[in-house]
Design an enzyme around this catalytic site. Structure first.
Site, mmCIF file in Angstrom:
data_model
loop_
_atom_site.group_PDB
_atom_site.id
_atom_site.type_symbol
_atom_site.label_atom_id
_atom_site.label_comp_id
_atom_site.label_asym_id
_atom_site.label_seq_id
_atom_site.Cartn_x
_atom_site.Cartn_y
_atom_site.Cartn_z
ATOM 1 N N PRO A 109 28.418 12.835 87.202
ATOM 2 C CA PRO A 109 28.855 11.663 86.894
ATOM 3 C C PRO A 109 29.908 11.005 88.301
ATOM 4 O O PRO A 109 30.226 9.874 88.347
ATOM 5 C CB PRO A 109 30.071 11.885 85.971
ATOM 6 C CG PRO A 109 29.540 13.124 85.314
ATOM 7 C CD PRO A 109 28.971 13.870 86.091
ATOM 8 N N GLU A 136 31.197 20.873 81.404
ATOM 9 C CA GLU A 136 32.504 20.207 81.875
ATOM 10 C C GLU A 136 32.018 19.963 83.226
ATOM 11 O O GLU A 136 32.381 18.924 84.048
ATOM 12 C CB GLU A 136 33.763 20.960 82.117
ATOM 13 C CG GLU A 136 34.335 20.905 80.616
ATOM 14 C CD GLU A 136 34.520 19.522 79.757
ATOM 15 O OE1 GLU A 136 35.150 18.628 80.772
ATOM 16 O OE2 GLU A 136 34.059 19.318 78.843
ATOM 17 N N ARG A 174 7.354 5.052 89.101
ATOM 18 C CA ARG A 174 6.881 3.577 88.972
ATOM 19 C C ARG A 174 6.539 3.017 90.240
ATOM 20 O O ARG A 174 5.610 2.360 90.282
ATOM 21 C CB ARG A 174 7.943 2.642 88.371
ATOM 22 C CG ARG A 174 8.315 3.051 86.847
ATOM 23 C CD ARG A 174 9.242 2.067 86.248
ATOM 24 N NE ARG A 174 8.406 0.763 85.780
ATOM 25 C CZ ARG A 174 8.465 -0.168 86.730
ATOM 26 N NH1 ARG A 174 8.993 -0.416 87.817
ATOM 27 N NH2 ARG A 174 7.703 -1.424 86.181
ATOM 28 N N ASP A 189 0.693 -3.830 96.638
ATOM 29 C CA ASP A 189 0.443 -3.880 98.161
ATOM 30 C C ASP A 189 1.745 -4.006 99.145
ATOM 31 O O ASP A 189 1.648 -3.731 99.940
ATOM 32 C CB ASP A 189 -0.683 -4.874 98.454
ATOM 33 C CG ASP A 189 -1.984 -4.506 98.047
ATOM 34 O OD1 ASP A 189 -2.951 -5.100 98.003
ATOM 35 O OD2 ASP A 189 -2.395 -3.237 98.025
HETATM 36 C C1 9D3 Z 1 33.612 12.203 84.249
HETATM 37 C C2 9D3 Z 1 33.653 13.276 82.953
HETATM 38 N N1 9D3 Z 1 34.257 14.485 83.022
HETATM 39 C C3 9D3 Z 1 35.521 14.429 82.467
HETATM 40 C C4 9D3 Z 1 36.451 15.751 82.333
HETATM 41 C C5 9D3 Z 1 33.464 15.397 82.113
HETATM 42 C C6 9D3 Z 1 31.975 15.341 82.316
HETATM 43 C C7 9D3 Z 1 31.419 14.642 81.173
HETATM 44 C C8 9D3 Z 1 29.919 14.772 81.373
HETATM 45 C C9 9D3 Z 1 31.398 16.342 83.009
HETATM 46 C C10 9D3 Z 1 29.956 16.275 83.168
HETATM 47 C C11 9D3 Z 1 29.210 15.500 82.026
HETATM 48 C C12 9D3 Z 1 27.830 15.613 82.002
HETATM 49 N N2 9D3 Z 1 27.307 14.527 82.721
HETATM 50 C C13 9D3 Z 1 26.366 14.557 83.683
HETATM 51 O O1 9D3 Z 1 26.065 15.660 84.277
HETATM 52 C C14 9D3 Z 1 25.860 13.436 84.299
HETATM 53 C C15 9D3 Z 1 25.968 12.109 84.219
HETATM 54 C C16 9D3 Z 1 26.684 11.239 83.217
HETATM 55 O O2 9D3 Z 1 27.599 12.064 82.154
HETATM 56 N N3 9D3 Z 1 26.858 10.004 83.148
HETATM 57 C C17 9D3 Z 1 25.773 9.293 83.981
HETATM 58 N N4 9D3 Z 1 25.074 9.924 85.026
HETATM 59 C C18 9D3 Z 1 25.301 11.233 84.962
HETATM 60 S S1 9D3 Z 1 24.161 12.095 85.750
HETATM 61 C C19 9D3 Z 1 24.949 13.718 85.443
#
Ligand code: 9D3
Length: 288
Positions: A109, A136, A174, A189
């Site tokens: 994230p 987490e 793609r 192309d």
């Molecule tokens: C920002 C949220 N975090 C706060 C404690 C917790 C958290 C949420 C979700 C930590 C890891 C995750 C797992 N998400 C991903 O691994 C992830 C992700 C996403 O949640 N949203 C958008 N793109 C991605 S790419 C990997």
């Protein structure tokens, strides 16, 4: 049955062929079976344009329980991926191709947002490692000392990086010439030269670069009393082209106005936009 996949004529003329190998590191390799069994990625893999290699993170653990996660230092809820298995997994990938480096992408994230421009950048690589986190998060030393790039697919919470890795793979694949499997790959192309915000669309037709799509209709010409715009039935190709451009501009202005700032617009486009904005101020006005 899979048809033979045409490679872009320009690519073939110049003796270039593109393909990409994705190395996915995940605790859920089975997650990817559905995308390997259907659609674009299956086809591209079958044609040798893409290869998806799945690596179970637990195979890189060294304890009896195959432990990949642990409690966060400093306290707090949930579990964090330990660094050692992730480093071991990537080291094993690097050992396969000594001398040639490749991007190691952590899906998280906190990453930079995936856009079409990022997909185009990644499509130039011949190999990409995609690290999928869970829980987490992943021990920060992975982001700091192992990953060369960190990518998010958008500002919403997923349970892990697997779905994001699938999105990255689809958007990149793609763009590999031939992967869309159109009979005419003319648009592809020019793909390598294009630095616009959008890729060729699924039909290989020129997209309205940087704009939302114009509305599409098919038969019946009237459904539940709702008629298809007359101009589309007229056979007047120049009028149809102008109508589509106007509707693409209008839709973009109404729904995603910020896209207009990044998109090259012709003088005719600007005139159309002024007309659209003016018409929107007149309550009785109807766009034909
Ligand atoms: C920002 C949220 N975090 C706060 C404690 C917790 C958290 C949420 C979700 C930590 C890891 C995750 C797992 N998400 C991903 O691994 C992830 C992700 C996403 O949640 N949203 C958008 N793109 C991605 S790419 C990997």
């Amino acid at each position: 049955m899979d048809r033979p996949v045409p490679v872009s004529r320009q690519a073939r003329r110049e003796g270039r062929t593109y393909s990409v190998v994705f190395d996915i590191v995940t605790i859920f390799p089975e997650f990817f079976s559905s995308i390997l069994e259907h659609g674009l990625l299956k086809r591209a893999c079958g044609a040798g344009l893409a290869e998806i290699r799945l690596h179970d993170l637990r195979d890189y653990t060294e304890d009896r329980h195959r432990t990949v996660d642990d409690r966060p230092f400093g306290g707090g809820p949930g579990m964090v991926f330990k660094p050692e298995p992730v480093f071991r997994a990537v080291d094993a990938l690097k050992a396969e191709t000594e001398g040639t480096s490749f991007p190691v992408i952590l899906l998280s994230p906190q990453g930079r947002l995936l856009t079409q421009a990022v997909a185009q950048e990644l499509a130039r690589e011949s190999r990409l490692a995609l690290l999928c986190g869970r829980y987490e998060g992943v021990d920060e030393r992975v982001a700091e000392h192992l990953a060369t790039d960190e990518i998010s697919i958008g500002d919403y919470v997923l349970s892990g990086g697997e779905l994001a890795a699938a999105v990255v793979m689809e958007s990149v694949t793609r763009l590999i010439p031939g992967a869309l499997g159109n009979e005419e790959s003319s648009e592809q192309d020019s793909f390598a030269l294009r630095e616009t915000a959008t890729a060729p669309d699924a039909h290989g037709l020129p997209a309205q670069a940087g704009l939302l799509d114009f509305p599409q209709y098919t038969r019946p010409a009237e459904f539940n009393g709702w008629k298809v715009p007359e101009v589309l039935l007229s056979g007047n190709h120049e009028e149809i082209r102008q109508w589509r451009r106007r509707r693409a501009l209008e839709k973009t202005w109404r729904k995603r106005p910020e896209l207009l700032d990044k998109t090259p617009l012709s003088p005719v486009d600007r005139t159309m936009l002024e007309e659209i904005k003016r018409a929107a101020c007149e309550p009785a006005a109807q766009m034909k």
